[in-house]
Design a protein around this motif. Sequence first.
Motif, PDB file in Angstrom:
ATOM      1  N   GLU A 158      46.101  35.053  37.883  1.00 21.34           N
ATOM      2  CA  GLU A 158      47.002  34.532  37.216  1.00 21.34           C
ATOM      3  C   GLU A 158      46.699  33.375  36.172  1.00 21.34           C
ATOM      4  N   GLU A 159      45.890  32.345  36.903  1.00 23.12           N
ATOM      5  CA  GLU A 159      45.323  31.277  35.953  1.00 23.12           C
ATOM      6  C   GLU A 159      44.654  31.849  34.825  1.00 23.12           C
ATOM      7  N   GLU A 160      43.706  32.668  34.977  1.00 27.45           N
ATOM      8  CA  GLU A 160      42.776  33.355  33.839  1.00 27.45           C
ATOM      9  C   GLU A 160      43.388  34.066  33.006  1.00 27.45           C
ATOM     10  N   PHE A 161      44.360  34.735  33.256  1.00 23.81           N
ATOM     11  CA  PHE A 161      44.760  35.793  32.170  1.00 23.81           C
ATOM     12  C   PHE A 161      46.294  35.225  31.995  1.00 23.81           C
ATOM     13  N   GLY A 162      46.887  33.993  32.368  1.00 19.19           N
ATOM     14  CA  GLY A 162      48.291  33.507  32.060  1.00 19.19           C
ATOM     15  C   GLY A 162      49.388  34.467  32.189  1.00 19.19           C
ATOM     16  N   ILE A 163      49.342  35.132  33.506  1.00 20.76           N
ATOM     17  CA  ILE A 163      50.258  35.956  33.954  1.00 20.76           C
ATOM     18  C   ILE A 163      50.915  35.624  35.064  1.00 20.76           C
ATOM     19  N   GLN A 164      52.118  36.250  35.731  1.00 21.87           N
ATOM     20  CA  GLN A 164      52.589  35.857  37.078  1.00 21.87           C
ATOM     21  C   GLN A 164      52.889  37.207  37.565  1.00 21.87           C
ATOM     22  N   LEU A 165      52.128  37.307  38.878  1.00 17.65           N
ATOM     23  CA  LEU A 165      52.404  38.510  39.611  1.00 17.65           C
ATOM     24  C   LEU A 165      53.742  38.186  40.559  1.00 17.65           C
ATOM     25  N   GLU A 166      54.191  39.446  40.854  1.00 16.94           N
ATOM     26  CA  GLU A 166      55.400  39.210  41.965  1.00 16.94           C
ATOM     27  C   GLU A 166      54.766  39.352  43.158  1.00 16.94           C
ATOM     28  N   ALA A 167      55.399  38.862  44.131  1.00 14.61           N
ATOM     29  CA  ALA A 167      54.991  38.694  45.627  1.00 14.61           C
ATOM     30  C   ALA A 167      54.572  39.927  46.161  1.00 14.61           C
ATOM     31  N   GLN A 168      55.498  41.252  45.825  1.00 16.61           N
ATOM     32  CA  GLN A 168      55.450  42.543  46.231  1.00 16.61           C
ATOM     33  C   GLN A 168      53.796  43.002  45.495  1.00 16.61           C
ATOM     34  N   GLU A 169      53.886  42.499  44.374  1.00 17.56           N
ATOM     35  CA  GLU A 169      52.544  43.138  43.668  1.00 17.56           C
ATOM     36  C   GLU A 169      51.275  42.771  44.286  1.00 17.56           C
ATOM     37  N   ILE A 170      51.244  41.382  44.520  1.00 18.12           N
ATOM     38  CA  ILE A 170      50.339  40.612  45.073  1.00 18.12           C
ATOM     39  C   ILE A 170      49.585  41.469  46.384  1.00 18.12           C
ATOM     40  N   GLU A 171      51.073  41.753  47.218  1.00 15.66           N
ATOM     41  CA  GLU A 171      50.517  42.414  48.525  1.00 15.66           C
ATOM     42  C   GLU A 171      49.893  43.748  48.109  1.00 15.66           C
ATOM     43  N   GLU A 172      50.108  44.322  46.944  1.00 14.79           N
ATOM     44  CA  GLU A 172      49.671  45.749  46.759  1.00 14.79           C
ATOM     45  C   GLU A 172      48.349  45.651  46.110  1.00 14.79           C
ATOM     46  N   MET A 173      47.555  44.479  45.742  1.00 19.54           N
ATOM     47  CA  MET A 173      46.477  44.259  45.258  1.00 19.54           C
ATOM     48  C   MET A 173      45.352  44.287  46.144  1.00 19.54           C
ATOM     49  N   ASN A 174      44.509  45.476  46.126  1.00 14.99           N
ATOM     50  CA  ASN A 174      43.592  45.483  47.327  1.00 14.99           C
ATOM     51  C   ASN A 174      42.155  45.724  46.846  1.00 14.99           C
ATOM     52  N   SER A 175      41.874  46.058  45.523  1.00 17.74           N
ATOM     53  CA  SER A 175      40.694  46.232  44.912  1.00 17.74           C
ATOM     54  C   SER A 175      40.670  45.568  43.638  1.00 17.74           C
ATOM     55  N   PHE A 176      39.345  45.642  43.146  1.00 17.88           N
ATOM     56  CA  PHE A 176      39.217  45.230  41.792  1.00 17.88           C
ATOM     57  C   PHE A 176      40.081  46.003  40.854  1.00 17.88           C
ATOM     58  N   GLN A 177      39.756  47.357  41.194  1.00 17.72           N
ATOM     59  CA  GLN A 177      40.491  48.204  40.190  1.00 17.72           C
ATOM     60  C   GLN A 177      42.170  47.932  39.947  1.00 17.72           C
ATOM     61  N   SER A 178      42.510  47.687  41.337  1.00 21.75           N
ATOM     62  CA  SER A 178      44.020  47.426  41.252  1.00 21.75           C
ATOM     63  C   SER A 178      44.495  46.394  40.391  1.00 21.75           C
ATOM     64  N   PHE A 179      43.570  45.252  40.546  1.00 25.42           N
ATOM     65  CA  PHE A 179      43.889  44.241  39.422  1.00 25.42           C
ATOM     66  C   PHE A 179      43.650  44.618  38.076  1.00 25.42           C
ATOM     67  N   LEU A 180      42.581  45.420  37.874  1.00 29.93           N
ATOM     68  CA  LEU A 180      42.625  45.847  36.678  1.00 29.93           C
ATOM     69  C   LEU A 180      43.454  46.630  35.973  1.00 29.93           C
ATOM     70  N   ASN A 181      44.013  47.813  36.772  1.00 31.63           N
ATOM     71  CA  ASN A 181      45.130  48.228  36.251  1.00 31.63           C
ATOM     72  C   ASN A 181      46.504  47.567  36.185  1.00 31.63           C
ATOM     73  N   ARG A 182      46.492  46.630  36.842  1.00 27.94           N
ATOM     74  CA  ARG A 182      47.891  45.699  36.773  1.00 27.94           C
ATOM     75  C   ARG A 182      47.536  44.893  35.225  1.00 27.94           C
ATOM     76  N   LEU A 183      46.355  44.501  34.972  1.00 29.26           N
ATOM     77  CA  LEU A 183      46.137  43.719  33.747  1.00 29.26           C
ATOM     78  C   LEU A 183      46.245  44.741  32.519  1.00 29.26           C
ATOM     79  N   ASP A 184      45.955  46.124  32.677  1.00 22.76           N
ATOM     80  CA  ASP A 184      46.169  46.893  31.516  1.00 22.76           C
ATOM     81  C   ASP A 184      47.703  47.399  31.654  1.00 22.76           C
ATOM     82  N   ASP A 185      48.463  47.286  32.360  1.00 23.59           N
ATOM     83  CA  ASP A 185      49.862  47.685  32.450  1.00 23.59           C
ATOM     84  C   ASP A 185      50.543  46.603  31.610  1.00 23.59           C
ATOM     85  N   ARG A 186      50.076  45.277  31.446  1.00 24.90           N
ATOM     86  CA  ARG A 186      51.106  44.241  30.998  1.00 24.90           C
ATOM     87  C   ARG A 186      51.307  44.347  29.570  1.00 24.90           C
TER      88      ARG A 186
END
Lengths: 76, 552
Positions: free
Chosen positions: A48-76
Motif C-alpha cells: 500500500e505504501e509503495e504503490f499508494g493504494i489501499q486494499l480492503e480487508a477482504q482482499e488482504i486475506e486473499e493475498m497469498n502469493s507474489f502473483q496475487s499481489f501483482l494481479n491486484r496491482l494490474d487490476d487497479r
Amino acid sequence: MTDKQQRLIRCFQAVFPELNESEAARASVSRLAKWDSVATVTLAAAVEEEFGIQLEAQEIEEMNSFQSFLNRLDDR
Amino acid sequence: MKLIEALQIANAAHKGPTFHVLLACGFTPLHLETAVKAHLRLGLPTRSITVRTGLYGDLAGTLENARELFDAVLVVLEWGDLDQRLSWRSAGKVNEEVISDARARLNRIEKGIAALAERTPVALSLPTLPLAPVLHTPGNELNRIEAALWEMLYAVAASTRAAVLHPQTLGRGSAHDLRTELMSGFPYLFAHADALAAGLIRMVLPSALMKGLITDLDETLWSGVLGDDGPDGISWDVEHKTQFHALYQHLMNLLAEAGILLGVASKNDAGLVDKALTRPDLVIKPQNLFPIEAHWRPKVESVERILKAWNIGADSVVFVDDNLLELEHAKMAFPEMECLEFRKDDARFLVELRDRFGKREIREEDELRVASLRGGQAVRRAAADNASLDTLLAGAEAKVAFRWGKQPPNPRALELINKTNQFNLNGIRYTEADWNAYLSEPATHLVVVEYEDRFGKLGKIAVLAGREQDSGFEVEIWVMSCRAFSRRIEHQCLKLLLNRWDPVRFRYERTERNGPMRDFLAEMAPDGRALRRAEFDRRCPPLFHQSVRTGD
C-alpha cells in the motif's frame, strides 16, 4: 522485469530479507513457511505504501502469493 | 521513515551486545515493533536489538510479569488498556462505572511501571487515538466520563518516574487505522507508529544535548540597531511591538538556569553594548552572558574566542543571528556548529530552540557552570605558564572531595560520563541500564570527585571507575568536565588511586575528541597503559589541594 515487479519484489524482500529476487517473485504462502498472517498484513501495508493504494480487508486475506499481489496491482 | 525502510533496517543483520527492550502495549504490536527496532538500530548502531512484547489485551499483566532485566521499557497506553469497552475493537455499553473499573486497571499499570522504573528507564505514552464512539456526547464536546479518564491519566503522568511523551508532540494528523485494528489488532497508521516509536526512544536513550548558545544582539537579542538607535532606542516591549525579543531573552534566562552557556558575538561598539546591558528593563540577566564579544572584527573570530573560553566543541553549540550572511560565514568556519536564523514572531523558533537544550532535571552543577567559567579565566590564563600556575594554585585554597561508593546511584555521574568528550578515557557511553549493571558488579569501584576553590565551587566534575586487578587497579571509566582543567585535579585523582593501588592501569582508547586525556596520559604514563607510584612521584607537578575522601 517491469518496474512494478521490481518494486513489488522490494516489498517482499523487506518482509522476507532472506529471499533473492527470483525467490521473491515465486513466493507464496505454500512455499514459504515464514509467511503467516502477520507477514500478510505487513506485506499489504508495504505494498500500500509503495504503490499508494489501499486494499480492503477482504482482499488482504486473499493475498497469498507474489502473483496475487501483482494481479491486484494490474487490476487497479 | 517509511515502513519498507523500517523493515529493511530492523531486519538487517546486526552484531554487538544486546540491547533488550520491553514494548508493553495491549494491542498487536506489529508495525510499532518494527519501528521501535528500526529506531533503536539507528540510535544504537553498535548494539543488537531484541524487543519483547506482551500478551494481547493485557498491558497490566505484561508489566507485572516483566521479571527480566531490560535496558529500556516502552509503555504504549490506549483506551482499551483502561477498559476493553472503550476500545474500537471491543466497544461496549459505557456508563459511569467505567471510571472506577478504569481506575483499578490504571492503578495496576501505574504500579507495574513504578516497579520497572526502579531499575530501568521507562517511557510512557498516553492514549493517542480517539475514544471509540461509546458515549452519547458529540465529538466536539468533552464528555464528563472522558474528562474523568483524562484526569486519571494526567495524575499518573504527574507522579510517575517514567518519562511521559507529550501528547501534542505527535501532532494532529491521522493516527488511527480502524481497518487494520479490526483485522489484526494493530490500531495505527504506520506514520503514527513511527512517530510514536521515535518519541519514546528519544526519551530512553542517552542523547548528546547542546551545551552553549551564541547570540547576536541587534535585531536578535533586541529589536533595533544599537549603533543607529542608541541604548535607549532599542526595544523588546509591547509598546514597540517587539515583545518577541523579550520572550527570546526570557528563554535565554531559562537556559542559563539549566546550565546552558550563553555567549554574545556582535559587530558593535563595546561601550554601547555595555550601556545597553545595564538598562534596568532588560529581561536577560547580564550575568548570564559570558563571554561578550562586541567589536568590529569578523564574527567567526568572536565565535572562536567564545568556544575557547567555554572549552567545548562547536558541535555542542548553537549560533543564532538574524543575518544570513553571518550564519553562512559561521557555518563555513565551524561546519559542526548549528547555525540558526533568528525568526522573529515565530513561536516555533522559540520552542525548537528550547528543545535543542531540553533537560528533564536541573542539577546543582548546572547552576554553577557560568560562575565557574568566569572564575576559571584566571586559572586558564595562568595555565600557559607553569610558574604562575603554581603560584595561583598555591593560593587557590582548593578542596578536592573524593566520594567513593556506588549506592545510591548518583545521576550526575552517568550524566558526566555521557556528555564528556575531551577528558574522557575511552569515550564509552552507557545507557542507564548498562550503568546500573556496571555498578552492580561487586568488583567495580566508583569515585565521584567534587571541587571548589576561592574562585568558586565547581561541584561534581569528575568520575573514575574501575576494578582491582592483581595488586593494581584498572581504570575503566575516567571523565572530567572541561571546566575543571588546569587545576591539577586529574593528578590528585591519580595520587588518590596510587595511595591505595600500585600500579594503576588505564583502559584507554583514542577517540576523535579525547585529545586532552591523550596529552595527560602521554605526560604521566607515556605507554598509555600503566603507571607506578614511583613514576607518578617523579612526573607529578606540585599539588596544593586539600583532599577529602569519604566512603568505600
